[in-house]
Design a protein around this motif. Structure first.
Motif, PDB file in Angstrom:
ATOM      1  N   GLN A 194      -2.014 -10.604  -1.447  1.00  0.00           N
ATOM      2  CA  GLN A 194      -1.939 -10.309  -0.147  1.00  0.00           C
ATOM      3  C   GLN A 194      -2.875  -8.873  -0.152  1.00  0.00           C
ATOM      4  O   GLN A 194      -2.498  -7.658  -0.830  1.00  0.00           O
ATOM      5  CB  GLN A 194      -0.692  -9.984   0.572  1.00  0.00           C
ATOM      6  N   LYS A 195      -4.023  -8.919   0.380  1.00  0.00           N
ATOM      7  CA  LYS A 195      -4.895  -7.828   0.356  1.00  0.00           C
ATOM      8  C   LYS A 195      -4.782  -6.976   1.668  1.00  0.00           C
ATOM      9  O   LYS A 195      -4.129  -7.703   2.599  1.00  0.00           O
ATOM     10  CB  LYS A 195      -6.357  -8.151   0.216  1.00  0.00           C
ATOM     11  N   SER A 196      -5.306  -5.881   1.708  1.00  0.00           N
ATOM     12  CA  SER A 196      -4.744  -4.851   2.859  1.00  0.00           C
ATOM     13  C   SER A 196      -5.255  -5.806   4.103  1.00  0.00           C
ATOM     14  O   SER A 196      -6.530  -6.332   4.259  1.00  0.00           O
ATOM     15  CB  SER A 196      -5.561  -3.644   2.808  1.00  0.00           C
ATOM     16  N   SER A 197      -4.254  -5.721   5.053  1.00  0.00           N
ATOM     17  CA  SER A 197      -4.547  -6.271   6.520  1.00  0.00           C
ATOM     18  C   SER A 197      -4.949  -8.012   6.555  1.00  0.00           C
ATOM     19  O   SER A 197      -5.749  -8.401   7.481  1.00  0.00           O
ATOM     20  CB  SER A 197      -5.940  -5.488   7.105  1.00  0.00           C
ATOM     21  N   GLN A 198      -4.462  -8.581   5.313  1.00  0.00           N
ATOM     22  CA  GLN A 198      -4.930  -9.928   5.344  1.00  0.00           C
ATOM     23  C   GLN A 198      -3.641 -10.861   5.019  1.00  0.00           C
ATOM     24  O   GLN A 198      -2.584 -10.075   4.704  1.00  0.00           O
ATOM     25  CB  GLN A 198      -5.616 -10.487   4.295  1.00  0.00           C
ATOM     26  N   ALA A 248      -4.590  -5.772  -4.908  1.00  0.00           N
ATOM     27  CA  ALA A 248      -3.865  -6.001  -3.782  1.00  0.00           C
ATOM     28  C   ALA A 248      -2.402  -6.002  -3.976  1.00  0.00           C
ATOM     29  O   ALA A 248      -1.900  -5.283  -5.219  1.00  0.00           O
ATOM     30  CB  ALA A 248      -4.149  -7.657  -3.984  1.00  0.00           C
ATOM     31  N   ARG A 273       2.239  -3.641  -6.176  1.00  0.00           N
ATOM     32  CA  ARG A 273       0.736  -3.380  -5.453  1.00  0.00           C
ATOM     33  C   ARG A 273       0.144  -3.206  -6.962  1.00  0.00           C
ATOM     34  O   ARG A 273       0.320  -2.051  -7.609  1.00  0.00           O
ATOM     35  CB  ARG A 273       0.934  -2.171  -4.709  1.00  0.00           C
ATOM     36  N   THR A 332      -3.585  -1.704  -8.334  1.00  0.00           N
ATOM     37  CA  THR A 332      -4.526  -0.939  -8.424  1.00  0.00           C
ATOM     38  C   THR A 332      -5.430  -1.111  -9.548  1.00  0.00           C
ATOM     39  O   THR A 332      -4.907  -0.801 -10.770  1.00  0.00           O
ATOM     40  CB  THR A 332      -4.334   0.677  -8.072  1.00  0.00           C
ATOM     41  N   LYS A 368      -2.207 -13.583   9.285  1.00  0.00           N
ATOM     42  CA  LYS A 368      -2.669 -11.895   8.679  1.00  0.00           C
ATOM     43  C   LYS A 368      -1.482 -11.164   9.168  1.00  0.00           C
ATOM     44  O   LYS A 368      -1.559  -9.869   8.633  1.00  0.00           O
ATOM     45  CB  LYS A 368      -4.138 -11.645   9.067  1.00  0.00           C
TER      46      LYS A 368
END
Lengths: 114, 110
Positions: free
Chosen positions: A37-41, A87, A110, A112, B102
């Motif tokens: 899960q990437k940011s805002s996705q 992600a 998470r 990095t 999303k």
């Protein structure tokens, strides 16, 4: 309480340095999933295991591998992390294969990449 | 290919008011439909699902969702919002594996 546990919660790795994320479950579920899960996705399914049967999504990069040594544990190996692999990685379980069964999620790791 | 759209990044509602979080999907046939909720620093939690039958599905914490086949929608609803409902909500659809939207951040103000 029965649950899905992910360790570590936060992982920092260097560009190109292999990293392993772990997931364990006390639910005794047959199916285990890994999502990215990437940011805002949306969470994106990478692969899943039904017992020992491995199912890879068609668009999951070869850089991502998984192992399930027993019912309780599942590992996500990233062989050469790139900056784009940063992600949240979510592990989930369900009682049976197929979308009919609800999934139980861990809190995520998470990642990095520096 | 199956897809899910959650058209709103954020929904704001005052406590006590009804709330709706929208979801539309694109997949042939009669897929399974889910809503999950994610609280801060927690994993996604199952809220409710539609498999077949009554178009109105009731789930956890007083939430319900209405399946509309003609509009290919599965909107999440609650008659009276609580501040504690503030969280990230995900719609998902599929047959063998799930495709997630999303997410929509729900903010309930006191």
């Amino acid at each position: 309480d029965a649950m899905v546990i992910q360790n570590p919660r936060y992982q920092v790795t260097q560009f190109g340095k292999p990293v392993t994320l772990s997931c364990s479950q006390t639910l005794n579920h047959n199916v285990m999933y890994w999502y990215q899960q990437k940011s805002s996705q949306a969470p994106k399914l990478l692969f899943h295991y039904y017992d020992k049967d491995f199912n890879n999504e068609a668009d999951t990069p070869d850089n991502f591998q998984s192992r399930r040594p027993n019912t309780s544990f599942c590992f996500l190996d990233i062989r050469s992390p790139g900056l784009g692999d940063a992600a949240m990685y979510l592990c989930a379980t369900s009682t049976r294969q197929g979308a009919l069964s609800e999934q139980y999620f861990g809190p995520g790791t998470r990642l990095t990449v520096t | 290919a199956q897809s899910v759209a959650q058209p709103e990044d954020q929904v704001n509602v005052a406590e006590g008011n009804p709330l709706t979080v929208k979801c539309t999907y694109s997949v042939s046939g009669n897929p399974y439909l889910f809503w999950y909720v994610q609280y801060p620093n927690r994993g996604l939690q199952f809220l409710l699902k539609y498999i077949t039958g009554d178009n109105l599905v009731k789930g956890s914490y007083g939430f319900e969702a209405e399946f509309n086949k003609s509009q290919t929608s599965f909107h999440l609803k609650k008659p009276s919002a609580l501040v504690s409902d503030s969280a990230l909500y995900f719609c998902a659809v599929g047959y063998s594996t799930l495709t997630f939207g999303k997410g929509t951040m729900l903010l309930v103000s006191p």
